[in-house]
Design an enzyme around this catalytic site. Sequence first.
Site, short mmCIF file in Angstrom:
data_model
loop_
_atom_site.label_atom_id
_atom_site.label_comp_id
_atom_site.label_asym_id
_atom_site.label_seq_id
_atom_site.Cartn_x
_atom_site.Cartn_y
_atom_site.Cartn_z
N ASP A 1 -37.03 52.30 76.31
CA ASP A 1 -37.52 51.01 75.88
C ASP A 1 -36.79 50.65 74.60
OD1 ASP A 1 -39.40 48.79 75.62
OD2 ASP A 1 -40.75 50.04 76.82
N ASP B 1 -37.52 45.06 75.31
CA ASP B 1 -38.80 44.47 74.98
C ASP B 1 -38.65 43.03 74.47
OD1 ASP B 1 -41.66 45.01 74.54
OD2 ASP B 1 -41.18 44.67 72.44
N GLU C 1 -37.19 42.05 79.40
CA GLU C 1 -38.56 41.53 79.56
C GLU C 1 -38.54 40.09 79.07
OE1 GLU C 1 -43.18 42.21 78.15
OE2 GLU C 1 -41.54 42.45 76.75
N HIS D 1 -47.88 48.67 81.67
CA HIS D 1 -48.76 49.04 80.56
C HIS D 1 -49.39 47.83 79.86
CE1 HIS D 1 -45.04 47.80 78.83
NE2 HIS D 1 -45.58 47.79 77.63
N ASP D 2 -48.96 46.62 80.22
CA ASP D 2 -49.50 45.40 79.61
C ASP D 2 -50.45 44.66 80.54
OD1 ASP D 2 -48.04 45.64 77.25
OD2 ASP D 2 -46.33 44.54 78.08
C1 GLC Z 1 -43.96 43.78 75.06
C2 GLC Z 1 -44.55 45.13 75.36
C3 GLC Z 1 -45.92 45.19 74.79
C4 GLC Z 1 -45.83 45.01 73.29
C5 GLC Z 1 -45.08 43.74 72.93
C6 GLC Z 1 -44.66 43.75 71.49
O1 GLC Z 1 -44.60 42.75 75.70
O2 GLC Z 1 -44.49 45.39 76.73
O3 GLC Z 1 -46.59 46.37 75.13
O4 GLC Z 1 -47.12 44.97 72.75
O5 GLC Z 1 -43.92 43.58 73.68
O6 GLC Z 1 -43.64 44.69 71.27
#
Ligand code: GLC
Length: 565
Positions: free
Chosen positions: A89, A194, A250, A323-324
């Site tokens: 990540d 991310d 992402e 995980h989100d």
């Molecule tokens: C992304 C991650 C998440 C995190 C956010 C801030 O969306 O997947 O878990 O809280 O970024 O880094």
Amino acid sequence: MVYQVYPRSFLDSNGDGIGDLPGIIKKLDYLQWLGIDALWLNPICASPDADNGYDISDYYAIHEDFGTMEDFDRLAAGLHERGIRLILDLVVNHTSDEHPWFSASRSSPEHPMRDFYIWLPGNTDGKDLLPPNNWESFFEGSAWELDPCSREFYLHLFSRKQPDLNWENPKLRSEVYRMMNWWLDKGVDGFRMDVINMISKVPGYPDGTPGASSGILGSEHFINGPLVIEYLREMRQSLHTRKDLLTIGETSDVDADAALTYVNSHDGPLSMLFQIDHMEIDQNEEGYWSCVPWKLADMKRILASWQTGMHGRGWNTLFLNNHDQPRMVSRFGNDREYRKQSAKLLAMMLYTLEGTPFIYQGEEIGMTNAYFDSIEDYRDVWAKNFYARSAAEGTNEQEIMRHIKYRGRDNARTPMQWDQGPCGGFTSGKPWIRVNPNFREINVSQAMDDPDSILHFYRTLIRMRKTHAVLVFGDFPLHAGDHEQLFAYTRTLNDQRADVFLLFSQTPLDIRSLADQKQIPYASGELLLANYDDAEEHPDMLRPYEARVYRSISGSYLTAGNQEK
Ligand code: GLC
Ligand code: CA
């Protein structure tokens, strides 16, 4: 296909209640048995854990809860020996406020590293010092935090412990690329990036317009910003060349057209994207914490637009949880009497569409939402802040918890359920977050012993996809787009054809009559896979959450009564 591990919750090897790298190493044979091609690890670098590792304080060190750099090297070697690639990540929209860069930056407006972050003077109404603009952060109120020493504000799109990096600064950018190369040299095969489409902000930091974007106030000025593609191109060019480097961005708030600027097969800087359109079908204008019933027709429309929009032009990912997000079987299936059938149905959907499927740990055994009743059992900063804010606004406890139980990210962060032992085999100590109480029924060891388990079904699906190119590369005609219970589509590639029928309902459906009405093709050809053993004996009816995929070659298909289609 890629398997996502949330290290904190995968397997604890030393009894401190926190999953770790040696724990992952113990399960490499399991992952290989499942048939995965790559492993994506959520952040493993040093972090004070304001946001479970998404607030990095040292990009070159392993989080002490997770182990050592030697553990990391052993993990990488163990994966590579098994032909599995390793994806880290990459969290570079922001760091922790405890990162030495931020300490330096905060120390004085004159410090050479001041400009590694985004600092602005506030506005004043004559009395108070107010933030520079109206942007909101995802996790808490204003996106600006006042630094009492310099009387300037720094930007944080997430929590105040996650200050945003200033990508306009070339020195910062080269530090990021240096760090990426360092990990590549250690044998990493790629990065999941991310919130990568937030790194470029509109110059001048203009106020956000309410309703201007689906996200939070101001997001039209920091999502897909003016220089993001340029930065990603520069990043790509700065990385030590690797033909097979895998980069997954992402990216919220992109449609298929915008996505193609990131991943087009001609000069897109990334390999694939996580877009989250389909993760928003149960939200309204109140945003993330809303929970409105979702409709299958919306799911189909969104997935179809991505399938056709990207086909032949760029590559996509396929996922229904991570995980989100809440657990997919709880959200899109039925996690009570039809847990097994509906988990298999959702999996069948993922493995018969174009794109790269991602499994989030525990999905392969049909793990469900945690649904913890008390806020005390939740750990996520976002849920805790939402709780505090809603309580302060006077919302009653039960109503707040309804949203958190439905949507909270901790639903998917409870420990992996390995066996029936204490804590589901996750730890011999006290887990950092409670184990889902259903671990006695839902666990890997039980699933291994049950030939009809969700786990074995995943393994079969993974192999099926590898042997039938039509499922990976075929085009995608959707049938009966408005039907509220049935998701039916055809994939075709040269003379190969696959017909998929997925019933998102407990009420059986007569698909023969729909085919007679020419709304869908006939269920015919070779039945490649189904989630009911006796599907062949009931060709015309789909039972609750029944899922089937048929294969045919065009000649034989035409004789099967589908000439008109
Ligand atoms: C992304 C991650 C998440 C995190 C956010 C801030 O969306 O997947 O878990 O809280 O970024 O880094
Ligand atoms: Ca541990």
